[in-house]
Design a protein around this motif. Structure first.
Motif, mmCIF file in Angstrom:
data_model
loop_
_atom_site.group_PDB
_atom_site.id
_atom_site.type_symbol
_atom_site.label_atom_id
_atom_site.label_comp_id
_atom_site.label_asym_id
_atom_site.label_seq_id
_atom_site.Cartn_x
_atom_site.Cartn_y
_atom_site.Cartn_z
ATOM 1 N N GLN A 189 8.896 3.826 -8.072
ATOM 2 C CA GLN A 189 7.738 3.489 -7.251
ATOM 3 C C GLN A 189 8.107 3.145 -5.806
ATOM 4 O O GLN A 189 7.222 2.886 -4.998
ATOM 5 C CB GLN A 189 6.978 2.311 -7.881
ATOM 6 N N VAL A 190 9.403 3.139 -5.499
ATOM 7 C CA VAL A 190 9.869 2.842 -4.140
ATOM 8 C C VAL A 190 10.009 4.147 -3.372
ATOM 9 O O VAL A 190 10.683 5.075 -3.814
ATOM 10 C CB VAL A 190 11.215 2.090 -4.159
ATOM 11 N N LEU A 191 9.373 4.209 -2.207
ATOM 12 C CA LEU A 191 9.314 5.445 -1.428
ATOM 13 C C LEU A 191 9.960 5.289 -0.063
ATOM 14 O O LEU A 191 10.045 4.191 0.477
ATOM 15 C CB LEU A 191 7.849 5.853 -1.227
ATOM 16 N N ASP A 192 10.373 6.419 0.498
ATOM 17 C CA ASP A 192 10.887 6.440 1.861
ATOM 18 C C ASP A 192 9.795 6.765 2.879
ATOM 19 O O ASP A 192 10.063 6.832 4.075
ATOM 20 C CB ASP A 192 12.012 7.486 1.989
ATOM 21 N N GLU A 193 8.565 6.981 2.399
ATOM 22 C CA GLU A 193 7.449 7.328 3.282
ATOM 23 C C GLU A 193 7.276 6.263 4.361
ATOM 24 O O GLU A 193 7.304 5.062 4.090
ATOM 25 C CB GLU A 193 6.147 7.427 2.482
ATOM 26 N N LYS A 194 7.047 6.683 5.596
ATOM 27 C CA LYS A 194 6.795 5.757 6.687
ATOM 28 C C LYS A 194 5.336 5.892 7.115
ATOM 29 O O LYS A 194 4.908 6.952 7.555
ATOM 30 C CB LYS A 194 7.721 6.042 7.865
ATOM 31 N N LEU A 195 4.596 4.804 6.953
ATOM 32 C CA LEU A 195 3.187 4.794 7.327
ATOM 33 C C LEU A 195 2.879 3.520 8.092
ATOM 34 O O LEU A 195 3.522 2.487 7.889
ATOM 35 C CB LEU A 195 2.286 4.865 6.091
ATOM 36 N N VAL A 196 1.899 3.585 8.942
ATOM 37 C CA VAL A 196 1.411 2.400 9.647
ATOM 38 C C VAL A 196 0.311 1.772 8.797
ATOM 39 O O VAL A 196 -0.662 2.439 8.444
ATOM 40 C CB VAL A 196 0.856 2.770 11.043
ATOM 41 N N GLY A 197 0.477 0.512 8.450
ATOM 42 C CA GLY A 197 -0.514 -0.146 7.618
ATOM 43 C C GLY A 197 -1.784 -0.459 8.382
ATOM 44 O O GLY A 197 -1.817 -0.445 9.610
ATOM 45 N N GLU A 198 -2.827 -0.737 7.619
ATOM 46 C CA GLU A 198 -4.083 -1.163 8.225
ATOM 47 C C GLU A 198 -4.047 -2.660 8.489
ATOM 48 O O GLU A 198 -3.198 -3.374 7.947
ATOM 49 C CB GLU A 198 -5.239 -0.761 7.303
ATOM 50 N N GLU A 199 -4.965 -3.148 9.295
ATOM 51 C CA GLU A 199 -4.871 -4.526 9.774
ATOM 52 C C GLU A 199 -4.963 -5.549 8.645
ATOM 53 O O GLU A 199 -4.482 -6.680 8.792
ATOM 54 C CB GLU A 199 -5.965 -4.796 10.816
ATOM 55 N N TRP A 200 -5.561 -5.180 7.532
ATOM 56 C CA TRP A 200 -5.705 -6.135 6.432
ATOM 57 C C TRP A 200 -4.587 -6.003 5.396
ATOM 58 O O TRP A 200 -4.547 -6.748 4.422
ATOM 59 C CB TRP A 200 -7.064 -5.950 5.743
ATOM 60 N N ASP A 201 -3.670 -5.064 5.580
ATOM 61 C CA ASP A 201 -2.586 -4.892 4.621
ATOM 62 C C ASP A 201 -1.625 -6.082 4.662
ATOM 63 O O ASP A 201 -1.225 -6.534 5.731
ATOM 64 C CB ASP A 201 -1.797 -3.616 4.910
#
Length: 223
Positions: A189-201
Protein backbone atom coordinates in the motif's frame (compact mmCIF):
# COMPACT_ATOMS: atom_id res chain seq x y z
CA UNK A 1 -3.91 19.27 -12.01
CA UNK A 2 -7.62 20.13 -12.10
CA UNK A 3 -9.88 18.89 -9.26
CA UNK A 4 -11.58 16.36 -11.54
CA UNK A 5 -8.27 15.02 -12.82
CA UNK A 6 -6.90 14.95 -9.26
CA UNK A 7 -9.79 12.80 -8.04
CA UNK A 8 -9.55 10.61 -11.13
CA UNK A 9 -5.85 10.06 -10.48
CA UNK A 10 -6.49 9.18 -6.83
CA UNK A 11 -9.17 6.72 -7.94
CA UNK A 12 -6.73 5.05 -10.33
CA UNK A 13 -4.18 4.77 -7.51
CA UNK A 14 -6.73 3.25 -5.13
CA UNK A 15 -7.80 0.66 -7.69
CA UNK A 16 -4.18 -0.25 -8.46
CA UNK A 17 -3.39 -0.80 -4.80
CA UNK A 18 -6.63 -2.64 -4.10
CA UNK A 19 -5.80 -5.18 -6.81
CA UNK A 20 -2.53 -5.97 -4.99
CA UNK A 21 -4.13 -5.78 -1.54
CA UNK A 22 -6.58 -8.51 -2.52
CA UNK A 23 -3.70 -11.00 -2.29
CA UNK A 24 -2.84 -10.19 1.33
CA UNK A 25 -6.00 -8.68 2.83
CA UNK A 26 -8.31 -10.45 5.24
CA UNK A 27 -11.97 -10.24 4.16
CA UNK A 28 -14.43 -8.38 6.38
CA UNK A 29 -17.52 -10.21 7.64
CA UNK A 30 -19.75 -7.40 6.37
CA UNK A 31 -17.96 -6.10 3.28
CA UNK A 32 -15.86 -9.11 2.13
CA UNK A 33 -13.20 -7.52 -0.17
CA UNK A 34 -15.01 -4.25 -0.89
CA UNK A 35 -12.14 -1.91 0.04
CA UNK A 36 -14.25 1.15 -0.72
CA UNK A 37 -16.29 0.28 2.39
CA UNK A 38 -13.63 -0.61 4.98
CA UNK A 39 -9.91 -0.52 5.72
CA UNK A 40 -8.75 -4.12 5.60
CA UNK A 41 -6.67 -6.11 8.00
CA UNK A 42 -3.82 -7.88 6.25
CA UNK A 43 -1.26 -10.64 6.56
CA UNK A 44 1.58 -9.19 8.61
CA UNK A 45 -0.41 -6.58 10.53
CA UNK A 46 0.79 -8.03 13.84
CA UNK A 47 4.39 -7.37 12.80
CA UNK A 48 3.47 -3.84 11.73
CA UNK A 49 1.86 -3.22 15.10
CA UNK A 50 5.01 -4.56 16.82
CA UNK A 51 7.07 -2.03 14.87
CA UNK A 52 4.68 0.74 15.89
CA UNK A 53 4.75 -0.24 19.56
CA UNK A 54 8.56 0.00 19.51
CA UNK A 55 8.46 3.69 18.55
CA UNK A 56 9.19 6.17 21.37
CA UNK A 57 6.24 8.28 20.19
CA UNK A 58 3.96 5.33 21.06
CA UNK A 59 5.77 4.33 24.24
CA UNK A 60 5.64 7.88 25.62
CA UNK A 61 1.98 8.44 24.73
CA UNK A 62 -0.68 8.17 27.41
CA UNK A 63 -3.79 8.95 25.36
CA UNK A 64 -4.18 7.65 21.81
CA UNK A 65 -6.75 8.10 19.09
CA UNK A 66 -6.88 4.81 17.17
CA UNK A 67 -9.23 4.71 14.19
CA UNK A 68 -11.86 1.93 13.92
CA UNK A 69 -9.94 0.15 11.16
CA UNK A 70 -9.59 -3.61 10.95
CA UNK A 71 -5.78 -3.58 10.65
CA UNK A 72 -5.35 -1.82 14.01
CA UNK A 73 -7.88 -3.69 16.16
CA UNK A 74 -4.98 -5.66 17.64
CA UNK A 75 -3.23 -2.37 18.39
CA UNK A 76 -6.26 -1.06 20.27
CA UNK A 77 -6.10 -4.20 22.43
CA UNK A 78 -2.36 -3.84 22.89
CA UNK A 79 -2.68 -0.20 23.91
CA UNK A 80 -5.16 -1.13 26.63
CA UNK A 81 -2.76 -3.83 27.88
CA UNK A 82 -0.03 -1.17 27.90
CA UNK A 83 -2.17 0.98 30.20
CA UNK A 84 -3.01 3.61 27.60
CA UNK A 85 -6.36 5.36 27.22
CA UNK A 86 -7.82 4.86 23.74
CA UNK A 87 -10.25 7.16 21.96
CA UNK A 88 -11.98 5.63 18.95
CA UNK A 89 -14.91 6.46 16.71
CA UNK A 90 -17.67 4.19 15.58
CA UNK A 91 -17.40 3.17 11.94
CA UNK A 92 -18.08 6.18 9.72
CA UNK A 93 -18.33 8.32 12.89
CA UNK A 94 -22.04 7.42 12.87
CA UNK A 95 -22.37 7.22 16.65
CA UNK A 96 -19.53 9.50 17.65
CA UNK A 97 -16.53 8.91 19.90
CA UNK A 98 -16.00 6.19 22.50
CA UNK A 99 -13.44 6.15 25.29
CA UNK A 100 -11.71 2.92 26.29
CA UNK A 101 -10.06 3.32 29.69
CA UNK A 102 -8.08 0.32 31.00
CA UNK A 103 -8.57 1.59 34.54
CA UNK A 104 -12.34 1.36 34.11
CA UNK A 105 -12.71 -1.69 31.84
CA UNK A 106 -11.69 -4.97 33.50
CA UNK A 107 -8.73 -6.75 31.95
CA UNK A 108 -10.65 -9.79 30.71
CA UNK A 109 -12.82 -7.45 28.60
CA UNK A 110 -10.03 -5.44 26.96
CA UNK A 111 -9.90 -7.55 23.81
CA UNK A 112 -13.67 -7.41 23.31
CA UNK A 113 -13.67 -3.68 24.03
CA UNK A 114 -11.04 -3.17 21.33
CA UNK A 115 -13.42 -4.58 18.70
CA UNK A 116 -16.09 -2.53 16.94
CA UNK A 117 -18.84 -4.82 18.23
CA UNK A 118 -17.59 -4.56 21.81
CA UNK A 119 -16.44 -0.98 22.31
CA UNK A 120 -19.97 0.41 22.62
CA UNK A 121 -20.77 -2.22 25.25
CA UNK A 122 -17.66 -1.77 27.38
CA UNK A 123 -16.48 1.73 26.46
CA UNK A 124 -18.00 5.10 27.32
CA UNK A 125 -19.61 7.39 24.78
CA UNK A 126 -18.08 10.87 25.00
CA UNK A 127 -19.06 14.16 23.43
CA UNK A 128 -16.50 16.61 22.06
CA UNK A 129 -17.06 18.75 25.14
CA UNK A 130 -16.31 15.80 27.41
CA UNK A 131 -13.19 14.94 25.39
CA UNK A 132 -11.96 18.51 25.77
CA UNK A 133 -12.60 18.63 29.51
CA UNK A 134 -11.47 15.13 30.50
CA UNK A 135 -8.59 14.29 28.15
CA UNK A 136 -7.01 17.73 27.65
CA UNK A 137 -4.49 16.30 25.16
CA UNK A 138 -4.30 13.41 22.69
CA UNK A 139 -0.66 12.40 22.29
CA UNK A 140 -0.87 10.31 19.13
CA UNK A 141 -3.32 9.59 16.31
CA UNK A 142 -3.18 6.27 14.44
CA UNK A 143 -5.11 5.20 11.37
CA UNK A 144 -5.22 2.63 8.63
CA UNK A 145 -5.64 3.74 5.03
CA UNK A 146 -6.21 2.44 1.53
CA UNK A 147 -2.83 3.61 0.29
CA UNK A 148 -0.16 6.17 1.19
CA UNK A 149 2.80 7.72 -0.58
CA UNK A 150 6.27 8.20 0.85
CA UNK A 151 5.47 11.85 1.63
CA UNK A 152 2.78 10.72 4.09
CA UNK A 153 -0.19 11.64 1.89
CA UNK A 154 -2.99 9.13 2.39
CA UNK A 155 -5.36 7.77 -0.23
CA UNK A 156 -8.17 6.25 1.82
CA UNK A 157 -11.61 5.09 0.80
CA UNK A 158 -12.38 8.62 -0.36
CA UNK A 159 -14.67 9.55 2.54
CA UNK A 160 -12.19 11.69 4.51
CA UNK A 161 -13.07 10.26 7.93
CA UNK A 162 -9.57 10.63 9.43
CA UNK A 163 -9.35 14.21 8.16
CA UNK A 164 -12.71 14.95 9.78
CA UNK A 165 -11.71 13.27 13.05
CA UNK A 166 -8.52 15.33 13.10
CA UNK A 167 -10.44 18.53 12.37
CA UNK A 168 -12.97 17.88 15.13
CA UNK A 169 -10.26 17.16 17.70
CA UNK A 170 -8.19 20.13 16.49
CA UNK A 171 -11.21 22.42 16.87
CA UNK A 172 -11.61 21.52 20.54
CA UNK A 173 -7.88 21.92 21.18
CA UNK A 174 -6.82 18.37 22.10
CA UNK A 175 -4.57 17.98 19.03
CA UNK A 176 -2.41 20.49 17.20
CA UNK A 177 0.31 20.62 14.56
CA UNK A 178 2.75 18.92 16.93
CA UNK A 179 0.53 15.85 17.46
CA UNK A 180 2.15 12.87 15.74
CA UNK A 181 0.16 10.78 13.27
CA UNK A 182 0.84 7.23 12.11
CA UNK A 183 -0.58 5.15 9.26
CA UNK A 184 -0.48 1.34 9.47
CA UNK A 185 -0.49 -0.38 6.07
CA UNK A 186 0.78 -3.41 4.20
CA UNK A 187 3.97 -2.82 2.23
CA UNK A 188 2.01 -3.08 -1.04
CA UNK A 189 0.00 0.00 0.00
CA UNK A 190 3.07 2.28 0.05
CA UNK A 191 3.51 4.20 -3.20
CA UNK A 192 6.13 6.38 -4.84
CA UNK A 193 3.40 8.56 -6.40
CA UNK A 194 3.95 12.28 -5.82
CA UNK A 195 0.79 14.32 -5.42
CA UNK A 196 -0.09 17.66 -3.88
CA UNK A 197 -2.62 17.16 -1.11
CA UNK A 198 -5.76 19.16 -0.65
CA UNK A 199 -5.99 21.74 2.12
CA UNK A 200 -7.94 19.44 4.43
CA UNK A 201 -5.63 16.43 4.01
CA UNK A 202 -3.94 15.30 7.22
CA UNK A 203 -0.57 13.76 6.45
CA UNK A 204 1.20 11.13 8.53
CA UNK A 205 4.54 11.48 10.32
CA UNK A 206 5.19 7.74 10.26
CA UNK A 207 4.22 4.96 7.87
CA UNK A 208 4.43 1.55 9.53
CA UNK A 209 4.25 -1.57 7.38
CA UNK A 210 4.82 -5.28 7.89
CA UNK A 211 8.42 -4.71 6.75
CA UNK A 212 9.59 -1.29 7.96
CA UNK A 213 8.97 2.10 9.55
CA UNK A 214 9.18 5.20 7.35
CA UNK A 215 9.56 8.55 9.10
CA UNK A 216 8.23 11.46 7.08
CA UNK A 217 9.58 15.00 7.40
CA UNK A 218 7.48 18.13 6.91
CA UNK A 219 4.08 16.45 7.03
CA UNK A 220 1.10 18.69 6.26
CA UNK A 221 -1.70 19.21 8.75
CA UNK A 222 -5.33 20.12 8.12
CA UNK A 223 -6.56 22.87 10.44
Amino acid sequence: MSPSNFESHKSIIRNKVWSQLHNVALPDSRFHHDYSSFIADFVGSSRANDFLASLPTYQNAEVLFIAPDNCIQELRFRALKDGKTVLVTTYGIRRGFWLLDPLVISGEKWEIASMLDGMEKHGRHVTLEEISSSLKRIDLMITGTGAINCQGLRFGKGHGFFDLEWAMLYTIGVVDASTRTIAVVHECQVLDEKLVGEEWDTGCDFIVTNKRVIEVAGTSRAN
